[in-house]
Enzyme design. Structure first.
Site, PDB file in Angstrom:
ATOM      1  N   ASP A 105      30.335  36.246  38.864  1.00 30.94           N
ATOM      2  CA  ASP A 105      29.581  36.960  37.738  1.00 30.94           C
ATOM      3  C   ASP A 105      28.388  37.842  37.919  1.00 30.94           C
ATOM      4  O   ASP A 105      27.537  37.915  37.193  1.00 30.94           O
ATOM      5  CB  ASP A 105      29.374  36.099  36.454  1.00 30.94           C
ATOM      6  CG  ASP A 105      30.546  35.588  35.862  1.00 30.94           C
ATOM      7  OD1 ASP A 105      31.615  36.024  35.988  1.00 30.94           O
ATOM      8  OD2 ASP A 105      30.455  34.042  35.508  1.00 30.94           O
TER       9      ASP A 105
ATOM     10  N   LYS B 138      29.910  42.528  39.595  1.00 31.07           N
ATOM     11  CA  LYS B 138      30.719  43.047  40.637  1.00 31.07           C
ATOM     12  C   LYS B 138      31.568  44.339  40.032  1.00 31.07           C
ATOM     13  O   LYS B 138      31.689  45.306  40.908  1.00 31.07           O
ATOM     14  CB  LYS B 138      31.743  42.192  41.485  1.00 31.07           C
ATOM     15  CG  LYS B 138      31.113  40.943  42.254  1.00 31.07           C
ATOM     16  CD  LYS B 138      32.209  40.046  42.559  1.00 31.07           C
ATOM     17  CE  LYS B 138      32.756  39.209  41.563  1.00 31.07           C
ATOM     18  NZ  LYS B 138      32.082  38.099  40.639  1.00 31.07           N
TER      19      LYS B 138
ATOM     20  N   LYS C  60      30.767  46.334  37.797  1.00 34.36           N
ATOM     21  CA  LYS C  60      29.974  47.474  37.501  1.00 34.36           C
ATOM     22  C   LYS C  60      29.854  48.258  38.820  1.00 34.36           C
ATOM     23  O   LYS C  60      30.058  49.483  38.808  1.00 34.36           O
ATOM     24  CB  LYS C  60      28.733  47.034  36.992  1.00 34.36           C
ATOM     25  CG  LYS C  60      28.042  48.140  36.434  1.00 34.36           C
ATOM     26  CD  LYS C  60      26.662  48.269  35.945  1.00 34.36           C
ATOM     27  CE  LYS C  60      25.814  49.394  36.048  1.00 34.36           C
ATOM     28  NZ  LYS C  60      24.288  49.142  36.120  1.00 34.36           N
TER      29      LYS C  60
ATOM     30  N   GLY D 225      36.590  37.571  35.413  1.00 36.82           N
ATOM     31  CA  GLY D 225      36.300  38.314  34.063  1.00 36.82           C
ATOM     32  C   GLY D 225      35.352  39.386  34.668  1.00 36.82           C
ATOM     33  O   GLY D 225      34.365  38.929  35.054  1.00 36.82           O
ATOM     34  N   HIS D 226      35.988  40.569  34.564  1.00 34.97           N
ATOM     35  CA  HIS D 226      34.944  41.737  35.030  1.00 34.97           C
ATOM     36  C   HIS D 226      34.817  42.526  33.977  1.00 34.97           C
ATOM     37  O   HIS D 226      35.765  43.113  33.287  1.00 34.97           O
ATOM     38  CB  HIS D 226      35.710  42.227  36.289  1.00 34.97           C
ATOM     39  CG  HIS D 226      36.132  41.436  37.456  1.00 34.97           C
ATOM     40  ND1 HIS D 226      36.717  41.805  38.281  1.00 34.97           N
ATOM     41  CD2 HIS D 226      35.463  40.250  37.752  1.00 34.97           C
ATOM     42  CE1 HIS D 226      36.642  40.823  39.303  1.00 34.97           C
ATOM     43  NE2 HIS D 226      35.908  39.869  39.055  1.00 34.97           N
TER      44      HIS D 226
ATOM     45  N   GLN E 125      35.318  36.259  42.006  1.00 33.77           N
ATOM     46  CA  GLN E 125      34.543  35.155  42.134  1.00 33.77           C
ATOM     47  C   GLN E 125      33.311  35.339  43.127  1.00 33.77           C
ATOM     48  O   GLN E 125      32.775  36.417  43.003  1.00 33.77           O
ATOM     49  CB  GLN E 125      35.189  33.891  42.707  1.00 33.77           C
ATOM     50  CG  GLN E 125      36.150  33.296  41.768  1.00 33.77           C
ATOM     51  CD  GLN E 125      37.487  34.014  41.674  1.00 33.77           C
ATOM     52  OE1 GLN E 125      38.266  34.247  42.628  1.00 33.77           O
ATOM     53  NE2 GLN E 125      37.775  34.216  40.245  1.00 33.77           N
TER      54      GLN E 125
ATOM     55  N   THR F  93      32.813  36.071  30.661  1.00 37.52           N
ATOM     56  CA  THR F  93      33.678  36.885  30.162  1.00 37.52           C
ATOM     57  C   THR F  93      35.362  36.231  30.028  1.00 37.52           C
ATOM     58  O   THR F  93      36.142  36.730  29.254  1.00 37.52           O
ATOM     59  CB  THR F  93      33.980  38.077  31.280  1.00 37.52           C
ATOM     60  OG1 THR F  93      32.932  38.482  31.560  1.00 37.52           O
ATOM     61  CG2 THR F  93      34.732  39.333  30.790  1.00 37.52           C
TER      62      THR F  93
END
Ligand code: GDP
Ligand code: IMO
Ligand code: MG
Length: 440
Positions: free
Chosen positions: A13, A16, A18, A40-41, A223, A298
């Protein structure tokens, strides 16, 4: 040409997605290499929020090839939802290719994940309950189902007829859970078969062609380094190699094809789930970081644990991933802070021994406490800054100190969630190749 690996340098988190979004502009192919829908990106473009779990965020650009590689594990139900939600937003998914070698998460993997966590009691890992560990366990036990099996129903049935009695015995006798008939799992697989039939492709061939045509490949990490199965804070880790080495094994190409490795860290540290976290703040400051940084997962919505930036973790990530430069995200979260701390060493509470490197033994960690340097805050919004020069002096000092401690350039700084709220200090891809000596 430059083939770039992007990795999280903390516990996930880090922001990454962005940075991936920023670097995707110059990439021809974007490849997810490991992990599954535990990731969760989030990417924010013109105030529109996109959340990805399996599909590379590069899909937002109309002309990029996106690949889900062999080292990933795929939950077909989640993939289907993600595809549908992109289509609803008029984003074409025709350029998505999936490796036939990727393993598939089935409903019983999720049951086992939940069951393991319940049975573990206070020893639980705090997983995302997405069936990640059990899917990788089956892969390494060589009994897993792969994407290619979905396109050969006869083979799929044969495998399930062998596998399901084994899984059902465990579900019923060990976990006290409901079982599945072969038909139930087979029908589940057939429901999603069309996705794999449409998107399955020979990824090795695609990558080979891309390399030969001198195209730019971006390997999108999921991760983070400290969640790596081998080098993270075991057992409080995920089940794949989330450090840079995982890009080669997960995509299927040799290390000589990698030109550059970029790390992503927050200006502080967060962690979801259990496990050691030396700079964690269980106080009002931690709560302030959580609130201002919207530090809620996320994928699961869980509150993320928050703490000060840890230069020992960052240095460990620099070496483990051979990072060329670092992106520091969410610096804006400190805009209202009076002071900011940086962890520069650990002290052993038992004998005052100082550590200036992240120690390998997980048993030692419980005796260590952080040693901090304190920096004054800048007490003004940096969200509209678009160059290093525009940043307040105290923000510059904080970044310069991080750079000094980690021994590699801070090339990118995040000053807000939107795509354009980014400062590029130096070209992260074509900047000078750094020396491979590290700060220890
Ligand atoms: P990832 O898993 O590493 O891609 O990170 P996540 O997307 O799970 O979490 C990062 C969160 O921080 C997301 O909600 C992003 O929109 C947000 N974010 C990323 N960079 C910045 C930044 O520089 N400033 C702020 N305020 N938010 C950011
Ligand atoms: P992204 O890609 C943060 C954590 C879980 C748990 C541990 C094991 O968004 O950075 P798992 O479900 O993988 O077996 O859980 O790993 N974890 C993450 N934490 N970001 C992630 O992904 C994570 N993926 C797994 O919270 O502690
Ligand atoms: Mg995330």
């Amino acid at each position: 040409m430059a083939n770039v690996v992007l990795v999280g340098a903390q516990w996930g988190d880090e922001g990454k997605a962005k940075v991936t979004d920023l670097l995707s502009k110059n990439a021809d192919l974007i490849v997810r290499v490991q992990g599954g829908c535990n990731a969760g990106h989030t990417v924010v473009v013109n105030d529109n929020t996109f959340k990805f779990h399996l599909i590379p965020s590069g899909i937002l650009y109309g002309d990029k090839i996106c690949i889900i590689g062999a080292g990933t594990v795929i939950n077909p139900e989640v993939l289907n939802k993600e595809l549908e939600s992109l289509k609803e937003k008029n984003i074409s998914v025709n350029r998505l290719y999936i490796s036939p070698k990727a393993h598939v998460t089935l409903p019983f993997h999720i049951d086992f994940d939940k069951g393991n966590e319940t049975k573990a009691g206070k020893r639980k890992i705090g997983t995302t309950h997405r069936g990640i560990g059990p899917t990788y366990s089956d892969k390494y036990a060589r009994i897993g189902l792969r994407v290619e099996d979905f396109t050969e129903p006869r083979i799929l049935v044969e495998k399930l007829e062998w596998l399901m009695p084994l899984k059902n015995a465990l579900l019923k006798d060990i976990y006290g859970m409901s079982t599945y008939t072969v038909d139930e799992i087979y029908n589940y697989c057939m429901k999603y078969r069309f996705i794999f039939e449409k998107h399955m492709s020979d990824v090795t061939y695609l990558l080979q062609k891309a390399v030969n045509n001198k195209q730019n490949i971006l390997f999108e990490g999921a991760q983070g380094t400290m969640l790596d199965i081998d080098h993270g804070t075991y057992p409080y880790v995920t089940s794949s190699n989330s450090s840079a080495g995982g890009a080669c094994t997960g995509a299927g190409l040799g290390p000589s094809y990698i030109d550059r490795v970029i790390g992503v860290s927050k200006a502080y540290v967060t962690r979801v789930g259990e496990g050691p976290f030396a700079t964690e703040l269980n106080d009002e400051t931690g709560k302030a970081i959580q609130d201002i940084g919207h530090e809620f997962g996320t994928t699961t919505g869980r509150a993320r644990r928050c703490g000060w930036f840890d230069a020992l973790v960052a240095n460990y990530a620099v070496f483990l991933n051979s990072l060329d430069c670092m992106a520091i995200t969410k610096l804006d979260v400190f805009d209202s802070f009076d002071e900011i701390k940086l962890c520069v060493a650990y002290r052993d509470k038992r004998n005052n021994t100082l550590y200036d490197y992240y120690p390998c033994s997980s048993h030692l960690l419980k005796y260590l406490e952080p040693v901090y340097e304190t920096y004054p805050g800048w007490k003004t919004s940096i969200q509209n800054c678009r160059s290093f020069d525009e940043l307040p002096e105290n923000a510059k000092k904080y970044l310069k100190r991080i750079e000094e401690l980690i021994g590699i350039p801070v090339a990118i700084v995040g000053v807000g969630p939107n795509r354009d709220q980014t400062i590029v200090i130096e070209d992260p891809i074509h900047g000078p190749k750094r020396e491979l000596l590290t700060k220890v």
